[in-house]
Design a protein around this motif. Sequence first.
Motif, PDB file in Angstrom:
ATOM      1  N   VAL A 132       0.829  -1.205   0.000  1.00  0.00           N
ATOM      2  CA  VAL A 132       0.000   0.000   0.000  1.00  0.00           C
ATOM      3  C   VAL A 132       0.865   1.258   0.000  1.00  0.00           C
ATOM      4  N   ALA A 133       0.347   2.303  -0.627  1.00  0.00           N
ATOM      5  CA  ALA A 133       0.922   3.643  -0.604  1.00  0.00           C
ATOM      6  C   ALA A 133      -0.247   4.616  -0.433  1.00  0.00           C
ATOM      7  N   PHE A 134       0.050   5.833  -0.051  1.00  0.00           N
ATOM      8  CA  PHE A 134      -1.019   6.790   0.249  1.00  0.00           C
ATOM      9  C   PHE A 134      -0.809   8.145  -0.412  1.00  0.00           C
ATOM     10  N   PRO A 135      -0.761   8.212  -1.748  1.00  0.00           N
ATOM     11  CA  PRO A 135      -0.644   9.534  -2.372  1.00  0.00           C
ATOM     12  C   PRO A 135      -1.903  10.344  -2.053  1.00  0.00           C
ATOM     13  N   GLU A 136      -1.715  11.544  -1.560  1.00  0.00           N
ATOM     14  CA  GLU A 136      -2.827  12.434  -1.212  1.00  0.00           C
ATOM     15  C   GLU A 136      -3.790  11.799  -0.212  1.00  0.00           C
ATOM     16  N   GLY A 137      -3.298  10.885   0.639  1.00  0.00           N
ATOM     17  CA  GLY A 137      -4.136  10.287   1.669  1.00  0.00           C
ATOM     18  C   GLY A 137      -5.118   9.248   1.182  1.00  0.00           C
ATOM     19  N   VAL A 138      -4.890   8.724  -0.016  1.00  0.00           N
ATOM     20  CA  VAL A 138      -5.783   7.714  -0.591  1.00  0.00           C
ATOM     21  C   VAL A 138      -5.016   6.402  -0.732  1.00  0.00           C
ATOM     22  N   PRO A 139      -5.531   5.295  -0.157  1.00  0.00           N
ATOM     23  CA  PRO A 139      -4.797   4.033  -0.281  1.00  0.00           C
ATOM     24  C   PRO A 139      -4.858   3.471  -1.702  1.00  0.00           C
ATOM     25  N   VAL A 140      -3.668   3.271  -2.269  1.00  0.00           N
ATOM     26  CA  VAL A 140      -3.503   2.619  -3.572  1.00  0.00           C
ATOM     27  C   VAL A 140      -2.408   1.580  -3.379  1.00  0.00           C
ATOM     28  N   PHE A 141      -2.215   0.722  -4.360  1.00  0.00           N
ATOM     29  CA  PHE A 141      -1.206  -0.326  -4.227  1.00  0.00           C
ATOM     30  C   PHE A 141      -0.242  -0.301  -5.389  1.00  0.00           C
ATOM     31  N   GLY A 142       1.002  -0.655  -5.084  1.00  0.00           N
ATOM     32  CA  GLY A 142       2.056  -0.764  -6.077  1.00  0.00           C
ATOM     33  C   GLY A 142       2.830  -2.038  -5.820  1.00  0.00           C
ATOM     34  N   PRO A 143       3.772  -2.346  -6.693  1.00  0.00           N
ATOM     35  CA  PRO A 143       4.542  -3.585  -6.540  1.00  0.00           C
ATOM     36  C   PRO A 143       5.295  -3.616  -5.215  1.00  0.00           C
ATOM     37  N   ALA A 144       5.310  -4.766  -4.572  1.00  0.00           N
ATOM     38  CA  ALA A 144       6.100  -4.953  -3.360  1.00  0.00           C
ATOM     39  C   ALA A 144       7.556  -5.084  -3.771  1.00  0.00           C
ATOM     40  N   THR A 145       8.433  -4.499  -2.993  1.00  0.00           N
ATOM     41  CA  THR A 145       9.866  -4.640  -3.232  1.00  0.00           C
ATOM     42  C   THR A 145      10.467  -5.332  -2.026  1.00  0.00           C
ATOM     43  N   GLU A 146      11.649  -5.794  -2.159  1.00  0.00           N
ATOM     44  CA  GLU A 146      12.312  -6.464  -1.020  1.00  0.00           C
ATOM     45  C   GLU A 146      12.341  -5.555   0.197  1.00  0.00           C
ATOM     46  N   ALA A 147      12.591  -4.258  -0.032  1.00  0.00           N
ATOM     47  CA  ALA A 147      12.686  -3.314   1.086  1.00  0.00           C
ATOM     48  C   ALA A 147      11.328  -3.058   1.737  1.00  0.00           C
TER      49      ALA A 147
END
Length: 150
Positions: A132-147
Amino acid sequence: MGAADSTAAPVPVPAVASRYDVPEADAFTRTYWDAAAEGRLLIRRCGACGRPHHYPREFCPYCWSEDVRWEAASGRATLYTWSVVHRNDLPPFGERVPYVAAVVDLAEGVRMATELVGVSEGELQAGMGLRVAFPEGVPVFGPATEASTG
């Protein structure tokens, strides 16, 4: 009244411009949206049957109990299904095409409708790991990375 009339009452301006792509928070969902603005994803869990659910509701959709509470989600998910949207005439989506509308399975066991970001159409595959990521306070999803899978 003329343009130079200084006695005219100012026109009220909202503190934050309304967005068409984000639901308006109410007394119940304010907790969810405030957490998202802080970079935290919340789900609901039933105290009676123990099952998690999303979208947030004031009752359990499985056993109808009102003994439900907010719980922090890990932010990890896998891609269940998606559609690449190439045309959308509703504002503001027309300016954002193409975008990926998706359904993801959260690690906590619930499905969530969302948008995928940071991934090309050719990289999409069912079961891929997401975060999950929160651009502008909205939950969206992107690829998981090792980190980010920690």
